[in-house]
Design a protein around this motif. Structure first.
Motif, PDB file in Angstrom:
ATOM      1  N   ASP A  67       0.836  -1.211   0.000  1.00  0.00           N
ATOM      2  CA  ASP A  67       0.000   0.000   0.000  1.00  0.00           C
ATOM      3  C   ASP A  67       0.864   1.251   0.000  1.00  0.00           C
ATOM      4  OD1 ASP A  67      -2.396  -1.362  -0.051  1.00  0.00           O
ATOM      5  OD2 ASP A  67      -2.723  -1.231   2.120  1.00  0.00           O
ATOM      6  N   GLU A  68       1.956   1.204   0.745  1.00  0.00           N
ATOM      7  CA  GLU A  68       2.811   2.381   0.895  1.00  0.00           C
ATOM      8  C   GLU A  68       3.820   2.541  -0.240  1.00  0.00           C
ATOM      9  OE1 GLU A  68       3.259   5.849   2.772  1.00  0.00           O
ATOM     10  OE2 GLU A  68       2.011   4.280   3.645  1.00  0.00           O
ATOM     11  N   TYR A  69       4.469   1.444  -0.639  1.00  0.00           N
ATOM     12  CA  TYR A  69       5.591   1.539  -1.569  1.00  0.00           C
ATOM     13  C   TYR A  69       5.440   0.720  -2.849  1.00  0.00           C
ATOM     14  CZ  TYR A  69       7.652   3.026   2.833  1.00  0.00           C
ATOM     15  OH  TYR A  69       7.907   3.651   4.013  1.00  0.00           O
ATOM     16  N   GLY A  70       4.480  -0.160  -2.891  1.00  0.00           N
ATOM     17  CA  GLY A  70       4.392  -1.136  -3.973  1.00  0.00           C
ATOM     18  C   GLY A  70       4.231  -0.557  -5.355  1.00  0.00           C
ATOM     19  N   LEU A  71       3.537   0.568  -5.469  1.00  0.00           N
ATOM     20  CA  LEU A  71       3.345   1.120  -6.805  1.00  0.00           C
ATOM     21  C   LEU A  71       4.637   1.679  -7.390  1.00  0.00           C
ATOM     22  CD1 LEU A  71      -0.260   2.567  -6.562  1.00  0.00           C
ATOM     23  CD2 LEU A  71       0.525   0.503  -7.712  1.00  0.00           C
ATOM     24  N   LEU A  72       5.658   1.864  -6.546  1.00  0.00           N
ATOM     25  CA  LEU A  72       6.984   2.211  -7.079  1.00  0.00           C
ATOM     26  C   LEU A  72       7.520   1.066  -7.927  1.00  0.00           C
ATOM     27  CD1 LEU A  72       8.744   3.839  -4.004  1.00  0.00           C
ATOM     28  CD2 LEU A  72       7.797   4.987  -5.993  1.00  0.00           C
ATOM     29  N   THR A  73       7.176  -0.166  -7.542  1.00  0.00           N
ATOM     30  CA  THR A  73       7.627  -1.327  -8.297  1.00  0.00           C
ATOM     31  C   THR A  73       6.902  -1.441  -9.631  1.00  0.00           C
ATOM     32  OG1 THR A  73       6.068  -2.836  -7.228  1.00  0.00           O
ATOM     33  CG2 THR A  73       8.241  -2.611  -6.209  1.00  0.00           C
ATOM     34  N   VAL A  74       5.808  -0.724  -9.779  1.00  0.00           N
ATOM     35  CA  VAL A  74       5.118  -0.635 -11.067  1.00  0.00           C
ATOM     36  C   VAL A  74       5.728   0.513 -11.873  1.00  0.00           C
ATOM     37  CG1 VAL A  74       2.917  -0.128 -12.210  1.00  0.00           C
ATOM     38  CG2 VAL A  74       2.963  -1.634 -10.209  1.00  0.00           C
ATOM     39  N   PHE A  75       5.954   1.639 -11.224  1.00  0.00           N
ATOM     40  CA  PHE A  75       6.415   2.845 -11.906  1.00  0.00           C
ATOM     41  C   PHE A  75       7.795   2.674 -12.545  1.00  0.00           C
ATOM     42  CE2 PHE A  75       8.661   6.910 -11.994  1.00  0.00           C
ATOM     43  CZ  PHE A  75       7.783   7.674 -12.736  1.00  0.00           C
ATOM     44  N   VAL A  76       8.750   2.166 -11.801  1.00  0.00           N
ATOM     45  CA  VAL A  76      10.136   2.130 -12.291  1.00  0.00           C
ATOM     46  C   VAL A  76      10.288   1.265 -13.546  1.00  0.00           C
ATOM     47  CG1 VAL A  76      12.514   1.525 -11.725  1.00  0.00           C
ATOM     48  CG2 VAL A  76      11.137   2.826 -10.099  1.00  0.00           C
ATOM     49  N   PRO A  77       9.831   0.010 -13.562  1.00  0.00           N
ATOM     50  CA  PRO A  77       9.990  -0.742 -14.817  1.00  0.00           C
ATOM     51  C   PRO A  77       9.094  -0.241 -15.938  1.00  0.00           C
ATOM     52  CG  PRO A  77       8.927  -2.116 -13.154  1.00  0.00           C
ATOM     53  CD  PRO A  77       9.333  -0.849 -12.482  1.00  0.00           C
ATOM     54  N   ALA A  78       8.022   0.478 -15.591  1.00  0.00           N
ATOM     55  CA  ALA A  78       7.137   1.011 -16.628  1.00  0.00           C
ATOM     56  C   ALA A  78       7.732   2.234 -17.325  1.00  0.00           C
ATOM     57  CB  ALA A  78       5.769   1.360 -16.036  1.00  0.00           C
ATOM     58  N   ILE A  79       8.660   2.920 -16.673  1.00  0.00           N
ATOM     59  CA  ILE A  79       9.211   4.136 -17.281  1.00  0.00           C
ATOM     60  C   ILE A  79      10.541   3.897 -18.006  1.00  0.00           C
ATOM     61  CG2 ILE A  79      10.486   4.989 -15.271  1.00  0.00           C
ATOM     62  CD1 ILE A  79       9.476   7.827 -16.093  1.00  0.00           C
ATOM     63  N   VAL A  80      11.310   2.924 -17.594  1.00  0.00           N
ATOM     64  CA  VAL A  80      12.634   2.717 -18.175  1.00  0.00           C
ATOM     65  C   VAL A  80      12.528   1.778 -19.380  1.00  0.00           C
ATOM     66  CG1 VAL A  80      14.970   1.903 -17.717  1.00  0.00           C
ATOM     67  CG2 VAL A  80      13.703   3.119 -15.941  1.00  0.00           C
ATOM     68  N   PRO A  81      12.983   2.227 -20.562  1.00  0.00           N
ATOM     69  CA  PRO A  81      12.829   1.416 -21.775  1.00  0.00           C
ATOM     70  C   PRO A  81      13.558   0.082 -21.755  1.00  0.00           C
ATOM     71  CG  PRO A  81      13.474   3.653 -22.344  1.00  0.00           C
ATOM     72  CD  PRO A  81      13.568   3.528 -20.859  1.00  0.00           C
ATOM     73  N   ILE A  82      14.708   0.019 -21.136  1.00  0.00           N
ATOM     74  CA  ILE A  82      15.471  -1.234 -21.116  1.00  0.00           C
ATOM     75  C   ILE A  82      15.705  -1.583 -19.653  1.00  0.00           C
ATOM     76  CG2 ILE A  82      17.610  -2.365 -21.726  1.00  0.00           C
ATOM     77  CD1 ILE A  82      17.868  -0.425 -24.036  1.00  0.00           C
ATOM     78  N   ILE A  83      14.991  -2.590 -19.203  1.00  0.00           N
ATOM     79  CA  ILE A  83      15.170  -3.000 -17.817  1.00  0.00           C
ATOM     80  C   ILE A  83      14.786  -4.473 -17.676  1.00  0.00           C
ATOM     81  CG2 ILE A  83      12.899  -2.264 -17.053  1.00  0.00           C
ATOM     82  CD1 ILE A  83      14.377  -1.285 -14.473  1.00  0.00           C
ATOM     83  N   PRO A  84      15.559  -5.228 -16.955  1.00  0.00           N
ATOM     84  CA  PRO A  84      15.263  -6.655 -16.825  1.00  0.00           C
ATOM     85  C   PRO A  84      14.261  -6.971 -15.709  1.00  0.00           C
ATOM     86  CG  PRO A  84      17.355  -6.173 -15.781  1.00  0.00           C
ATOM     87  CD  PRO A  84      16.857  -4.884 -16.382  1.00  0.00           C
TER      88      PRO A  84
END
Length: 174
Positions: A67-84
């Motif tokens: 609830d507090e931090y989890g959507l960061l785990t959605v945001f970061v891979p969604a914004i970076v074009p090349i990420i594993p």
């Protein structure tokens, strides 16, 4: 390492320059719709999981953290074009842990709009050299994603601490 949609936006920018930003906008819409479908499937299936597992202390801790931090785990891979990082896993977690669909959509859009518009712009500027450029700078992009995650995590943490401290009653000296 470049995703199919990313490559498609770059290809459109190279082949038909006037359609580059339309391709990016279409990709944004498609990403949002597809992610929301997966999110809602996970949300529906996650209700049963949630009932059985969040009654435990560990389940409650996971839910509170997400609830507090989890959507960061959605945001970061969604914004970076090349990420594993597999974005779908985090979308499923967000749905199963019953995040707000509106908040989820806003986070995803905040990531996809700059990503896809940047790729259209980069494709217009570099042409055929775009994909090699992205591959050549993969480690810088991974480092950028890591730094971005840490900064956003710290920002959310500071906001959380302020929220908690403003809710706690002030103790007056006796």
């Amino acid at each position: 390492m470049v995703g199919g949609v990313d490559a498609f936006i770059v290809l459109v920018a190279i082949v038909n320059r006037s359609q580059a930003y339309l391709a990016a906008a279409t990709a944004i819409l498609g990403s949002l719709i597809g992610s929301l479908i997966l999110f809602m499937i996970a949300r529906k299936g996650g209700e049963e999981y949630h009932r059985h597992h969040t009654s435990s202390a560990r389940g409650n801790k996971l839910k509170a953290w997400f609830d507090e931090y989890g959507l960061l785990t959605v945001f970061v891979p969604a914004i970076v074009p090349i990420i594993p990082l597999p974005l779908k896993v985090f979308i499923i977690c967000a749905g199963a842990l019953e995040e707000s669909p509106v908040t989820f959509s806003l986070v995803l859009m905040a990531a996809r709009v700059p990503r896809y518009m940047f790729l259209a712009w980069l494709g217009l500027r570099l042409g055929n050299d775009t994909i090699p450029f992205l591959r050549q700078h993969i480690w810088e992009l991974i480092l950028l994603a890591s730094v971005l995650f840490v900064l956003l995590y710290l920002l959310v943490r500071v906001m959380h601490d302020r929220r908690v401290s403003s809710k706690s009653p002030a103790t007056a000296p006796e």
